[in-house]
Scaffold this motif. Structure first.
Motif, short mmCIF file in Angstrom:
data_model
loop_
_atom_site.label_atom_id
_atom_site.label_comp_id
_atom_site.label_asym_id
_atom_site.label_seq_id
_atom_site.Cartn_x
_atom_site.Cartn_y
_atom_site.Cartn_z
N SER A 186 31.85 90.57 56.69
CA SER A 186 32.22 89.64 55.61
C SER A 186 31.61 90.12 54.30
O SER A 186 30.71 90.96 54.28
CB SER A 186 31.70 88.23 55.93
N ALA A 187 32.10 89.54 53.22
CA ALA A 187 31.55 89.87 51.91
C ALA A 187 30.09 89.47 51.83
O ALA A 187 29.27 90.17 51.25
CB ALA A 187 32.35 89.18 50.81
N GLU A 188 29.74 88.34 52.44
CA GLU A 188 28.34 87.91 52.41
C GLU A 188 27.44 88.90 53.15
O GLU A 188 26.38 89.28 52.65
CB GLU A 188 28.17 86.52 53.01
N ALA A 189 27.87 89.35 54.33
CA ALA A 189 27.06 90.32 55.09
C ALA A 189 26.92 91.63 54.31
O ALA A 189 25.84 92.23 54.28
CB ALA A 189 27.69 90.57 56.46
N LEU A 190 28.00 92.06 53.66
CA LEU A 190 27.94 93.28 52.86
C LEU A 190 26.99 93.10 51.69
O LEU A 190 26.15 93.97 51.42
CB LEU A 190 29.33 93.65 52.35
N MET A 191 27.08 91.98 50.99
CA MET A 191 26.20 91.73 49.84
C MET A 191 24.75 91.67 50.30
O MET A 191 23.86 92.23 49.64
CB MET A 191 26.61 90.41 49.17
N ARG A 192 24.47 91.03 51.43
CA ARG A 192 23.10 90.97 51.95
C ARG A 192 22.59 92.37 52.28
O ARG A 192 21.45 92.73 51.99
CB ARG A 192 23.02 90.07 53.18
N SER A 193 23.45 93.20 52.88
CA SER A 193 23.02 94.57 53.23
C SER A 193 22.78 95.39 51.98
O SER A 193 21.88 96.22 51.94
CB SER A 193 24.05 95.25 54.14
N ARG A 194 23.56 95.15 50.94
CA ARG A 194 23.34 95.88 49.68
C ARG A 194 22.03 95.45 49.03
O ARG A 194 21.30 96.28 48.50
CB ARG A 194 24.53 95.68 48.74
N TYR A 195 21.69 94.16 49.10
CA TYR A 195 20.40 93.70 48.59
C TYR A 195 19.27 94.42 49.33
O TYR A 195 18.34 94.93 48.72
CB TYR A 195 20.27 92.18 48.77
N THR A 196 19.38 94.48 50.64
CA THR A 196 18.36 95.16 51.45
C THR A 196 18.30 96.64 51.09
O THR A 196 17.21 97.21 50.96
CB THR A 196 18.67 94.95 52.96
#
Length: 115
Positions: free
Chosen positions: A34-44
């Motif tokens: 999902s976009a949320e999972a992708l955004m969280r991984s990019r933050y990490t």
């Protein structure tokens, strides 16, 4: 006598652990669902200074051609708060049916100054 915790640290994005949260996406073994999972991984990945992952997950139309990180710039990532993650329904024939939006707040310090 004090006991040290042997539990793995939580994921930088706020998830339970890096291994069960963003780690598989960053390692390339799983695609973010999902976009949320992708955004969280990019933050990490920003916290890990993993520029190759960030560039690989950046849309080609907006991907920078210059380096996005500098060794001189001291960045400390302080936290992530997801405000909302919505899948929008297709309203027009030309709309993108698989377009996702994530509203979030990422807190950080750059050279000691809050951002």
């Amino acid at each position: 006598m004090s006991k040290k915790s042997t539990a793995p640290a939580g994921c930088p994005c706020g998830g339970p652990s890096l291994a069960t949260c963003c780690g598989p996406y960053i390692a390339g073994t799983v695609i973010a669902p999902s976009a949320e999972a992708l955004m969280r991984s990019r933050y990490t990945a920003y916290g890990q200074r993993n520029e190759p992952y960030l560039l690989a997950t950046w849309h080609a139309s907006t991907r920078p051609t210059e380096p996005i990180m500098s060794d001189e710039e001291k960045v400390q990532w302080l936290g992530l708060e997801v405000k909302s993650a919505l899948r929008l329904r297709q309203r027009k024939a030309e709309a993108q049916p698989n377009e996702d939006f994530v509203e979030f707040v990422a807190r950080l310090r750059v050279n000691g100054r809050g951002q």
